[in-house]
Design a protein around this motif. Sequence first.
Motif, mmCIF file in Angstrom:
data_model
loop_
_atom_site.group_PDB
_atom_site.id
_atom_site.type_symbol
_atom_site.label_atom_id
_atom_site.label_comp_id
_atom_site.label_asym_id
_atom_site.label_seq_id
_atom_site.Cartn_x
_atom_site.Cartn_y
_atom_site.Cartn_z
ATOM 1 N N ALA A 91 -6.658 -7.993 -6.511
ATOM 2 C CA ALA A 91 -6.517 -6.562 -6.244
ATOM 3 C C ALA A 91 -5.354 -5.972 -7.029
ATOM 4 O O ALA A 91 -5.459 -4.863 -7.569
ATOM 5 C CB ALA A 91 -6.325 -6.325 -4.755
ATOM 6 N N THR A 92 -4.259 -6.710 -7.113
ATOM 7 C CA THR A 92 -3.104 -6.214 -7.858
ATOM 8 C C THR A 92 -3.396 -6.148 -9.347
ATOM 9 O O THR A 92 -3.023 -5.175 -10.022
ATOM 10 C CB THR A 92 -1.881 -7.102 -7.589
ATOM 11 O OG1 THR A 92 -1.469 -6.919 -6.226
ATOM 12 C CG2 THR A 92 -0.722 -6.748 -8.505
ATOM 13 N N LEU A 93 -4.069 -7.152 -9.895
ATOM 14 C CA LEU A 93 -4.441 -7.119 -11.310
ATOM 15 C C LEU A 93 -5.363 -5.939 -11.597
ATOM 16 O O LEU A 93 -5.240 -5.269 -12.633
ATOM 17 C CB LEU A 93 -5.103 -8.425 -11.713
ATOM 18 C CG LEU A 93 -4.196 -9.661 -11.757
ATOM 19 C CD1 LEU A 93 -5.026 -10.933 -11.920
ATOM 20 C CD2 LEU A 93 -3.168 -9.548 -12.873
ATOM 21 N N LEU B 116 6.491 -9.915 -11.978
ATOM 22 C CA LEU B 116 6.387 -9.675 -10.539
ATOM 23 C C LEU B 116 5.771 -10.885 -9.847
ATOM 24 O O LEU B 116 5.089 -11.697 -10.471
ATOM 25 C CB LEU B 116 5.593 -8.401 -10.255
ATOM 26 C CG LEU B 116 4.190 -8.264 -10.846
ATOM 27 C CD1 LEU B 116 3.143 -8.750 -9.855
ATOM 28 C CD2 LEU B 116 3.900 -6.815 -11.214
ATOM 29 N N TYR B 117 6.033 -10.981 -8.560
ATOM 30 C CA TYR B 117 5.443 -12.027 -7.732
ATOM 31 C C TYR B 117 4.251 -11.440 -6.973
ATOM 32 O O TYR B 117 4.222 -10.237 -6.674
ATOM 33 C CB TYR B 117 6.458 -12.550 -6.706
ATOM 34 C CG TYR B 117 7.594 -13.370 -7.288
ATOM 35 C CD1 TYR B 117 7.469 -14.012 -8.508
ATOM 36 C CD2 TYR B 117 8.800 -13.506 -6.601
ATOM 37 C CE1 TYR B 117 8.501 -14.772 -9.029
ATOM 38 C CE2 TYR B 117 9.841 -14.254 -7.114
ATOM 39 C CZ TYR B 117 9.684 -14.885 -8.324
ATOM 40 O OH TYR B 117 10.717 -15.632 -8.836
ATOM 41 N N GLU B 118 3.276 -12.290 -6.637
ATOM 42 C CA GLU B 118 2.159 -11.840 -5.818
ATOM 43 C C GLU B 118 1.613 -13.009 -5.017
ATOM 44 O O GLU B 118 1.729 -14.166 -5.432
ATOM 45 C CB GLU B 118 1.065 -11.231 -6.700
ATOM 46 C CG GLU B 118 -0.022 -10.506 -5.924
ATOM 47 C CD GLU B 118 0.527 -9.504 -4.920
ATOM 48 O OE1 GLU B 118 0.934 -9.941 -3.816
ATOM 49 O OE2 GLU B 118 0.557 -8.305 -5.238
ATOM 50 N N ALA C 66 -8.194 -10.130 -13.955
ATOM 51 C CA ALA C 66 -8.706 -9.723 -12.639
ATOM 52 C C ALA C 66 -10.070 -10.355 -12.379
ATOM 53 O O ALA C 66 -10.357 -10.821 -11.269
ATOM 54 C CB ALA C 66 -8.795 -8.200 -12.560
ATOM 55 N N ALA C 67 -10.910 -10.409 -13.408
ATOM 56 C CA ALA C 67 -12.224 -11.035 -13.264
ATOM 57 C C ALA C 67 -12.079 -12.549 -13.083
ATOM 58 O O ALA C 67 -12.783 -13.156 -12.269
ATOM 59 C CB ALA C 67 -13.076 -10.729 -14.494
ATOM 60 N N ARG C 68 -11.169 -13.138 -13.825
ATOM 61 C CA ARG C 68 -10.986 -14.596 -13.760
ATOM 62 C C ARG C 68 -10.556 -15.048 -12.372
ATOM 63 O O ARG C 68 -11.005 -16.091 -11.879
ATOM 64 C CB ARG C 68 -9.952 -15.027 -14.793
ATOM 65 C CG ARG C 68 -9.600 -16.503 -14.729
ATOM 66 C CD ARG C 68 -8.809 -16.939 -15.913
ATOM 67 N NE ARG C 68 -8.486 -18.353 -15.864
ATOM 68 C CZ ARG C 68 -8.080 -19.071 -16.894
ATOM 69 N NH1 ARG C 68 -7.975 -18.510 -18.091
ATOM 70 N NH2 ARG C 68 -7.792 -20.346 -16.771
ATOM 71 N N SER D 47 0.840 -1.194 0.000
ATOM 72 C CA SER D 47 0.000 0.000 0.000
ATOM 73 C C SER D 47 0.876 1.246 0.000
ATOM 74 O O SER D 47 2.112 1.155 0.037
ATOM 75 C CB SER D 47 -0.918 0.011 1.232
ATOM 76 O OG SER D 47 -0.140 0.012 2.422
ATOM 77 N N GLY D 48 0.225 2.394 -0.035
ATOM 78 C CA GLY D 48 0.931 3.661 0.129
ATOM 79 C C GLY D 48 1.529 4.218 -1.148
ATOM 80 O O GLY D 48 1.330 3.696 -2.245
ATOM 81 N N ARG D 49 2.268 5.298 -0.980
ATOM 82 C CA ARG D 49 2.842 6.009 -2.117
ATOM 83 C C ARG D 49 3.820 5.150 -2.897
ATOM 84 O O ARG D 49 3.864 5.200 -4.131
ATOM 85 C CB ARG D 49 3.556 7.272 -1.619
ATOM 86 C CG ARG D 49 4.074 8.151 -2.762
ATOM 87 C CD ARG D 49 4.717 9.400 -2.237
ATOM 88 N NE ARG D 49 5.961 9.087 -1.526
ATOM 89 C CZ ARG D 49 6.743 10.010 -0.965
ATOM 90 N NH1 ARG D 49 6.382 11.286 -0.998
ATOM 91 N NH2 ARG D 49 7.859 9.663 -0.355
ATOM 92 N N GLU D 50 4.609 4.333 -2.181
ATOM 93 C CA GLU D 50 5.592 3.509 -2.877
ATOM 94 C C GLU D 50 4.910 2.533 -3.824
ATOM 95 O O GLU D 50 5.392 2.296 -4.934
ATOM 96 C CB GLU D 50 6.466 2.751 -1.886
ATOM 97 C CG GLU D 50 7.625 2.024 -2.558
ATOM 98 C CD GLU D 50 8.494 1.270 -1.564
ATOM 99 O OE1 GLU D 50 9.434 0.592 -2.022
ATOM 100 O OE2 GLU D 50 8.232 1.351 -0.351
#
Length: 280
Positions: free
Chosen positions: A169-171, A160-162, A206-208, A140-143
């Motif tokens: 949420a990231t997608l 990237l990893y998630e 993101a939907a999937r 989260s945040g500015r970074e």
Amino acid sequence: MTAGPASPHVWLVPTPVGNLGDITLRAVEVLRVADAVACEDTRRTGLLLAHLGISRPLVRLDAHTMHRAPQVLEQHPRLAYVSDAGTPGISDPGAELVRAAVAADIPVEVLPGATAFVPALVLSGLPNARFTFEGFLPRSGRERKERLAAVAARPETTVLYESPHRLAATLTDLAGVCGETREASVTRELSKKFEETARGTLTGLAARFGAGVRGEIVVVVAGRAVGEAVPGEEEPDYAALAQTWAGEGRGAREIRELLTARGLRKNDAYALALQVTQDA
């Protein structure tokens, strides 16, 4: 492999990201001859060593205990280090151990082997001659906003990893900055029974995965297309640029190419280039 060097030595040993058959013969031999095996999770590494028929002292060195690295290196001069999976030093504290060993003038050797982001990049089908590895984005945040903007702006592919529970949420966040139609892929459970690679737009992915997903996740995002606006960057004053170049004596063809390189559509660039050179 023989008994290995008698003097202090640190090996970074890749371990399988899924299928245990992906361990290399050299990795097995190093784990056998090391004085001890340092790792993030002694239970997980213990299971791997038991599978390989290896019995070595285990030492926990994770993000919370890596400050003990100098003492561990003193107690166990020939130290093998493994992460939970993949090549140590990539998105884990292994890089800190390398710095500690270098500071102590101890030779460091990194064995080639398993990693997650390279197979996922190849599986994505996206351009891979140049790419940027982002690791895990800030939560989260500015970074986080700055890193997302950087992904959207760069022309090369991003990997990237998630974590599974933050994937959707990231997608969605990526679609917000990159555009809904930006191409991407999601690879999970590499080399395991339920390995899957899904390809499509960020919005579609993101939907999937909106209902949740399990496993280790690698996301690959296509780079910004030629002519696509850079997020947060004002559109150039194409007319002013064209006038300046015409004043420098540049021809219509060169001005058209320069305008196109700045993101103006070819037809518009051609018309503007003709206009300013005729006016000149």
